[in-house]
Design an enzyme around this catalytic site. Structure first.
Site, PDB file in Angstrom:
ATOM      1  N   CYS A 125       0.626  -0.992   0.030  1.00  0.00           N
ATOM      2  CA  CYS A 125      -0.040   0.256   0.338  1.00  0.00           C
ATOM      3  C   CYS A 125       0.925   1.155  -0.105  1.00  0.00           C
ATOM      4  O   CYS A 125       0.581   2.399  -0.103  1.00  0.00           O
ATOM      5  CB  CYS A 125      -1.204   0.545   1.121  1.00  0.00           C
ATOM      6  SG  CYS A 125      -1.852  -1.120   1.330  1.00  0.00           S
ATOM      7  N   HIS A 266      -3.470   7.084   2.220  1.00  0.00           N
ATOM      8  CA  HIS A 266      -3.763   5.376   1.049  1.00  0.00           C
ATOM      9  C   HIS A 266      -5.327   5.268   1.696  1.00  0.00           C
ATOM     10  O   HIS A 266      -5.586   5.494   2.958  1.00  0.00           O
ATOM     11  CB  HIS A 266      -2.860   4.554   1.713  1.00  0.00           C
ATOM     12  CG  HIS A 266      -3.224   2.994   1.459  1.00  0.00           C
ATOM     13  ND1 HIS A 266      -4.035   2.805   0.235  1.00  0.00           N
ATOM     14  CD2 HIS A 266      -3.255   2.265   2.470  1.00  0.00           C
ATOM     15  CE1 HIS A 266      -4.346   1.309   0.564  1.00  0.00           C
ATOM     16  NE2 HIS A 266      -3.905   0.771   2.108  1.00  0.00           N
ATOM     17  N   ASN A 296     -10.437  -0.147  -0.677  1.00  0.00           N
ATOM     18  CA  ASN A 296      -8.464  -0.338  -0.508  1.00  0.00           C
ATOM     19  C   ASN A 296      -8.067  -1.055  -1.878  1.00  0.00           C
ATOM     20  O   ASN A 296      -7.957  -2.131  -2.087  1.00  0.00           O
ATOM     21  CB  ASN A 296      -8.184  -0.996   0.414  1.00  0.00           C
ATOM     22  CG  ASN A 296      -6.637  -1.463   1.141  1.00  0.00           C
ATOM     23  OD1 ASN A 296      -5.841  -0.840  -0.038  1.00  0.00           O
ATOM     24  ND2 ASN A 296      -6.281  -0.786   2.076  1.00  0.00           N
TER      25      ASN A 296
HETATM   26  O1  UT7 Z   1      -4.809  -1.399   3.829  1.00  0.00           O
HETATM   27  C1  UT7 Z   1      -4.409  -2.617   4.721  1.00  0.00           C
HETATM   28  C2  UT7 Z   1      -4.991  -3.586   4.585  1.00  0.00           C
HETATM   29  N1  UT7 Z   1      -6.289  -2.857   5.392  1.00  0.00           N
HETATM   30  C3  UT7 Z   1      -6.197  -3.350   6.215  1.00  0.00           C
HETATM   31  O2  UT7 Z   1      -5.532  -4.166   6.796  1.00  0.00           O
HETATM   32  C4  UT7 Z   1      -7.447  -2.548   6.865  1.00  0.00           C
HETATM   33  C5  UT7 Z   1      -7.183  -1.902   8.220  1.00  0.00           C
HETATM   34  N2  UT7 Z   1      -8.485  -2.470   9.031  1.00  0.00           N
HETATM   35  C6  UT7 Z   1      -9.556  -2.361   9.361  1.00  0.00           C
HETATM   36  O3  UT7 Z   1     -10.111  -2.075   8.531  1.00  0.00           O
HETATM   37  C7  UT7 Z   1     -10.688  -2.957  10.045  1.00  0.00           C
HETATM   38  O4  UT7 Z   1      -9.753  -3.467  11.587  1.00  0.00           O
HETATM   39  C8  UT7 Z   1     -11.608  -3.785   9.937  1.00  0.00           C
HETATM   40  C9  UT7 Z   1     -12.352  -3.346   8.865  1.00  0.00           C
HETATM   41  C10 UT7 Z   1     -10.736  -5.257   8.708  1.00  0.00           C
HETATM   42  C11 UT7 Z   1     -12.755  -4.452  11.186  1.00  0.00           C
HETATM   43  O5  UT7 Z   1     -13.104  -3.355  12.115  1.00  0.00           O
HETATM   44  P1  UT7 Z   1     -12.650  -3.437  13.144  1.00  0.00           P
HETATM   45  O6  UT7 Z   1     -14.020  -2.675  13.789  1.00  0.00           O
HETATM   46  O7  UT7 Z   1     -11.413  -3.444  13.399  1.00  0.00           O
HETATM   47  O8  UT7 Z   1     -13.951  -4.755  13.804  1.00  0.00           O
HETATM   48  P2  UT7 Z   1     -12.577  -6.323  14.141  1.00  0.00           P
HETATM   49  O9  UT7 Z   1     -11.822  -6.819  13.195  1.00  0.00           O
HETATM   50  O10 UT7 Z   1     -12.463  -6.289  15.351  1.00  0.00           O
HETATM   51  O11 UT7 Z   1     -14.527  -6.870  14.254  1.00  0.00           O
HETATM   52  C12 UT7 Z   1     -15.413  -6.625  15.214  1.00  0.00           C
HETATM   53  C13 UT7 Z   1     -16.665  -7.852  15.049  1.00  0.00           C
HETATM   54  C14 UT7 Z   1     -16.443  -9.407  15.109  1.00  0.00           C
HETATM   55  O12 UT7 Z   1     -17.056 -10.231  16.130  1.00  0.00           O
HETATM   56  P3  UT7 Z   1     -17.232 -10.272  17.047  1.00  0.00           P
HETATM   57  O13 UT7 Z   1     -15.914 -11.121  17.604  1.00  0.00           O
HETATM   58  O14 UT7 Z   1     -17.050  -9.185  18.025  1.00  0.00           O
HETATM   59  O15 UT7 Z   1     -18.200 -11.083  17.337  1.00  0.00           O
HETATM   60  C15 UT7 Z   1     -16.300  -9.678  14.107  1.00  0.00           C
HETATM   61  O16 UT7 Z   1     -16.352 -11.135  13.460  1.00  0.00           O
HETATM   62  O17 UT7 Z   1     -17.538  -7.434  13.874  1.00  0.00           O
HETATM   63  C16 UT7 Z   1     -17.214  -8.871  13.181  1.00  0.00           C
HETATM   64  N3  UT7 Z   1     -16.658  -8.540  11.816  1.00  0.00           N
HETATM   65  C17 UT7 Z   1     -17.910  -8.799  11.192  1.00  0.00           C
HETATM   66  N4  UT7 Z   1     -18.836  -8.499  10.656  1.00  0.00           N
HETATM   67  C18 UT7 Z   1     -20.019  -8.402   9.767  1.00  0.00           C
HETATM   68  C19 UT7 Z   1     -15.632  -9.253  10.952  1.00  0.00           C
HETATM   69  N5  UT7 Z   1     -16.145  -8.020   9.829  1.00  0.00           N
HETATM   70  C20 UT7 Z   1     -17.502  -8.394   9.621  1.00  0.00           C
HETATM   71  C21 UT7 Z   1     -18.246  -8.109   8.460  1.00  0.00           C
HETATM   72  N6  UT7 Z   1     -19.218  -8.047   8.513  1.00  0.00           N
HETATM   73  N7  UT7 Z   1     -17.630  -7.695   7.030  1.00  0.00           N
END
Ligand code: UT7
Length: 339
Positions: A125, A266, A296
């Site tokens: 990225c 980015h 992204n």
């Molecule tokens: O450019 C470099 C690459 N980009 C990245 O690496 C992305 C950077 N990170 C992010 O954008 C965010 O961390 C994400 C969008 C990937 C995730 O958002 P978050 O607010 O950090 O959520 P989380 O991973 O802490 O997950 C919270 C909950 C989990 O459920 P539980 O364990 O609380 O029951 C996940 O399983 O949200 C759940 N979850 C979803 N629910 C509905 C994860 N993905 C989804 C989804 N739809 N697509």
């Protein structure tokens, strides 16, 4: 201006001046409603957590090189530069046309640039910001006069559409920029700061089919053909690194944050960008965001956003713009450019 350990100041040498930009995205849209049918997710969750509404995905006949060539041709037209004048092509990509030859060579052939060197750069990225710094260094050294840099990705080819934690994030696209050698010391790429921490490689990776997991051996984990991300960790590191980079650049260059007309970050997550805005205490309109439309697109994202900002009147000649990225490697980087 002074100099520090990590940054590179271009002083008393040829400047790399932005002569034109272009971008290209596939016509096919994958929106949140489509993803609701593929994994257990919702439009509401995706928009709230990421700001993404839709992303573009390649169709049959499209590829990283076809997007790169289209973006490059638009940038050349915008710069009023003929392909024959280009003497350096750098293509940043983690989803190349082939293992080899370099996607940059496909671009060279596609645009008809007969007399130039062409190579790929893999900084994920942060790739476009690394490419800007590299081209500016070649130009400052007097080795090249007209550089074409391209960020091009088809992330849909390495996305696991069964993993809801990652498949909602990524899209395909390409952006390009023509940089020309100039004598005006106040214009062009003024400063670049590039960083890497290979110790964090497992945070974001795609492990097949490199030499560690060759195509000749069955994969221990079949899903390693796809990108694996530790979203939470990336999120927290990205905010910290981007804020530090912007503050460090202002300090090293003797600038105030108010001197920067716009930051083009980015596009990884709208919430990450919002956190950066809050921590830098800048108005929302100083941060360019278009992640809602494209998701992204890794190394293409800054190039697409910059092209859009220049052509929709958000940026104009004379503005000071900061390009800033964080991504796999881990890598993070910034360029300060006077347009
Ligand atoms: O450019 C470099 C690459 N980009 C990245 O690496 C992305 C950077 N990170 C992010 O954008 C965010 O961390 C994400 C969008 C990937 C995730 O958002 P978050 O607010 O950090 O959520 P989380 O991973 O802490 O997950 C919270 C909950 C989990 O459920 P539980 O364990 O609380 O029951 C996940 O399983 O949200 C759940 N979850 C979803 N629910 C509905 C994860 N993905 C989804 C989804 N739809 N697509």
């Amino acid at each position: 201006m002074t100099e520090n350990d990590s940054g590179q100041m271009f002083q008393g040498v040829k400047r790399a001046v932005v002569a034109g930009t272009g971008s290209a995205v596939p016509a096919k849209i994958l929106n949140n409603a489509d993803l609701e049918k593929m994994v257990d997710t919702s439009d509401e969750w995706i928009v709230t957590r990421t700001g993404i509404k839709e992303r573009r995905i390649i169709s049959e006949g499209e590829s990283t090189a076809s997007l790169a060539i289209e973006a490059a041709e638009k940038a050349l037209k915008d710069a009023k530069v003929s392909a024959k004048e280009v003497d350096l092509i750098i293509c940043s990509t983690i989803t190349p046309e082939m293992v080899f030859p370099a996607t940059a060579c496909f671009v060279q052939d596609g645009i008809g640039a007969a007399h130039c060197c062409a190579f790929d750069l893999a900084a994920a990225c942060s790739g476009f910001t690394y490419a800007v710094a590299s081209a500016a260094s070649f130009i400052a050294a007097g080795q090249h006069k007209t550089a074409l840099i391209v960020g091009a990705e088809t992330l849909s080819t390495i996305t696991n559409y069964e993993d809801r934690g990652s498949c909602i994030l990524f899209g395909d696209g390409a952006g390009a920029m023509v940089l020309k050698a100039g004598d005006d010391q106040e214009r062009g790429v003024l400063y670049s700061s590039l960083h890497a921490d290979g110790g964090g490689w497992q945070t974001l990776s795609c492990q097949a089919y490199g030499s560690r997991n060759p195509v000749s051996r069955p994969l221990a984990n079949p899903d390693s053909v796809y990108m694996e991300i530790n979203g939470r960790e990336t999120y927290q590191l990205a905010v910290r690194r981007i804020v530090d980079l912007v503050n460090e650049s202002c300090r090293v260059c003797g600038l105030s944050i108010d001197d920067i007309a716009m930051i083009v970050p980015h596009q990884m997550n709208a919430r990450i960008i919002e956190s950066v805005v809050k921590r830098l205490r800048i108005p929302d309109e100083k941060m360019y965001v278009n992640i809602d439309k494209y998701g992204n697109t890794s190394s293409a994202s800054i190039a697409i956003a910059l092209d859009e900002a220049l052509h929709n009147g958000h940026l104009k000649k004379g503005d000071l713009v900061a390009l800033v990225a964080f991504g796999a490697g881990l890598t993070w980087a910034l360029n300060l450019i006077r347009l």
